[in-house]
Structure formats: structure tokens, C-alpha cells
Design a protein around this motif. Structure first.
Motif: not given
Length: 311
Positions: A269-271, A286-311
């Protein structure tokens, strides 16, 4: 005939006055020439400096994510007391020596389905080259991180922005990481997650779902984990619509102690370059961590952080 008297002091005074007059004239001429040269040289040498970055400081990272997002990424485990939960969500700030240039925070949550870790790293990039703006310098740094992630072909990867002072870039990159003992920098984190993972087929099979066919068979990753190519919607990739530029990396690592899946998102975000790392460990191979679940949660946080930087 009467002779005129000779007074040595008067003659010397006259000569001195004449010399001073000649010197003053010569000095004025030289000064005028010097002023003209300086003025002309200054006009020729002066050039417009590149634009500074949008951000002059960095936010406090531990307090930036909302409590709701943190609860999603780090769900409560067992009979945890409210006081213990507050300590977990408060996070632990990284030790840094210039909080205007780099800050970070980390969280850890132990739960029945596996231990989860979350880390944030904010880096404010400054260009010391007057011909290169802070934003261009930051894009160059970001581009190198994206290339190091080795995203699959066709992911619309962005190459580093060319710089007019390539010899200085290496030095500046090193300066950006100075004074950070005991912590991983975004460069380090990008290196740790630089092998795109292709274990989605195995993960879906373990969860009882149908594995999507692999379009290619890349060589096994250094960790020894399977490397079947996952579906394009959850494969390591460039993320459109997140800040100025962003990419996601996903890696499954197997070890004697268990397995863990690491999801890393890097965006600019800018510099300012933000690196978000989110992983889940499981002692049961035998129980692998679910990729889609982790990605969706990480993306939700990333979007929130990007929005906070643009405030």
C-alpha cells in the motif's frame, strides 16, 4: 634652488591606496563572474525530486486487527478463562529499533484441532535516490518478494520496477532490514514460504472430498510434502483488488512432529509493505489443515488491514 622635502610615509600611503583600488576592482569583476557561474551551474544541476511516500509513520501492529477477525483466525480452545483469552488476543510486539521503519506482532493459539500462529510485519520503504520515488522503491522491493515466492506460471506476477540506481538498490534493501535482530523480516518470511504447495488434492481426499486432477506434476518440494497442483482458486497466486499489489503463497510442510500449513499474504500500500503469515499445526498427520479455510481467514484479515491503511 629650493628642494622639496621627501616624506616616505606619504608615498607609501599613496601606493597602498592605489593597490587597494586595483584589488577592489579585480575582486568585483571576479565576484560578478563567480555569481554568474554559480547561478548557471545551479540551474543546470537542480532537478525535481521524486515524490515521497504516502506514509511517514507506521501503526501499532498488535492493536490494528479487530477482535472479531482475531477470534476467527485464533478460535478459543477448551476451558480458557477470559483473562487468558485477552492475553492471547493482545499479541506480542516484535522488538524493533525504528518503529517508523518496521514494526511487527505475533499471536499463538493452542486449540484441540491444532496450534495456530499469526504474525504481522509492516515495513515502510524509503528511497534515498532523488530520482526514485518511495512508491517505486516499494514496488521494486515487493516485486522481488513476489519473484522469490515462485508463484505458478500464469499468475500475473509483477516484476520489480526498474530503478535508475540499480547499484544502490541492494544497499537500500539491506538498510531496510537493519536493526532487526531476532525476528524474521518479510524477505526471510518470503524465503521460508518460497515453494508453492500443491497438496490441496491430498487435503481434500483426507477430508473425504474429491480431489481435483492435477494439470501438471512439478517436482517435490524440499519439505517432502506432496506437490500435486491444487485448484486455481486456492493455488498460490497474485491477488487482484487487494491494495496496490498483493500475492498469496500456500505451503504444506511435513515433519516428524506432525504437519503444518503456512499461508502467507504480502501486499503493498503505497510505500508500506505488509507481510501476513498464518499457519496451523497438527500432530495427526492423517488430518491435514484445510487450505481453503486458512486462506479465507488470512484474506479477510489482509483486506481489513488494507482498508485501515486507506482510512
Amino acid at each position: 634652488m629650493q628642494r622639496r622635502s621627501f616624506v616616505p610615509g606619504t608615498a607609501l600611503a599613496t601606493v597602498a591606496a592605489l593597490a587597494a583600488t586595483l584589488t577592489a576592482c579585480t575582486g568585483d569583476s571576479g565576484s560578478a563572474g563567480g555569481s554568474a557561474d554559480t547561478k548557471g551551474g545551479g540551474a543546470a544541476a537542480t532537478s525535481a525530486s521524486a515524490e515521497p511516500g504516502k506514509y511517514k509513520t507506521l501503526p501499532e501492529p498488535c492493536g490494528l486487527p479487530s477482535k472479531g477477525i482475531l477470534r476467527r483466525l485464533l478460535p478459543p480452545g477448551g476451558t480458557e478463562s477470559p483473562q487468558d483469552a485477552d492475553k492471547v488476543y493482545a499479541g506480542t510486539a516484535d522488538i524493533t529499533y525504528d518503529t517508523d521503519r518496521r514494526v511487527g506482532c505475533r499471536w499463538k493459539r493452542e486449540a484441540p484441532d491444532g496450534t495456530r500462529h499469526l504474525t504481522l510485519d509492516f515495513e515502510r520503504v524509503v528511497s534515498y535516490d532523488p530520482a526514485v520515488s518511495d512508491d517505486d522503491k516499494a514496488q521494486n522491493v515487493y516485486g522481488k518478494k513476489e519473484l522469490a515466492a515462485q508463484l505458478p506460471a500464469g499468475g500475473n506476477s509483477a516484476s520489480p520496477t526498474p530503478s535508475s540506481s540499480s547499484g544502490k538498490d541492494g544497499k537500500d534493501d539491506k538498510d531496510d532490514k537493519d536493526g532487526q535482530p531476532g525476528q524474521n523480516t518479510p524477505d526471510d518470511q518470503g524465503t521460508q514460504n518460497d515453494s508453492p504447495d500443491g497438496d490441496q488434492a491430498a487435503g481434500k481426499a483426507a477430508a473425504g472430498g474429491k480431489a481435483s486432477p492435477a494439470s501438471s506434476a512439478p517436482p517435490a518440494s524440499p519439505s517432502g510434502s506432496p506437490s500435486d497442483t491444487p485448484g486455481s482458486d486456492i493455488a498460490p497466486r497474485v491477488l487482484d483488488g487487494l491494495a496496490d499489489a498483493a500475492f498469496l503463497n500456500d505451503k504444506l510442510v511435513t515433519a516428524d512432529s506432525g504437519v503444518h500449513r503456512d499461508v502467507t499474504i504480502v501486499f503493498r500500500s503505497s510505500n508500506v509493505i505488509v507481510t501476513l503469515s498464518y499457519d496451523q499445526w497438527s500432530a495427526d498427520k492423517t488430518t491435514l489443515p484445510d487450505s481453503r479455510d486458512l486462506q479465507e481467514k488470512a484474506q479477510a484479515l489482509a483486506q481489513e488491514l488494507a482498508d485501515r491503511f486507506n482510512e
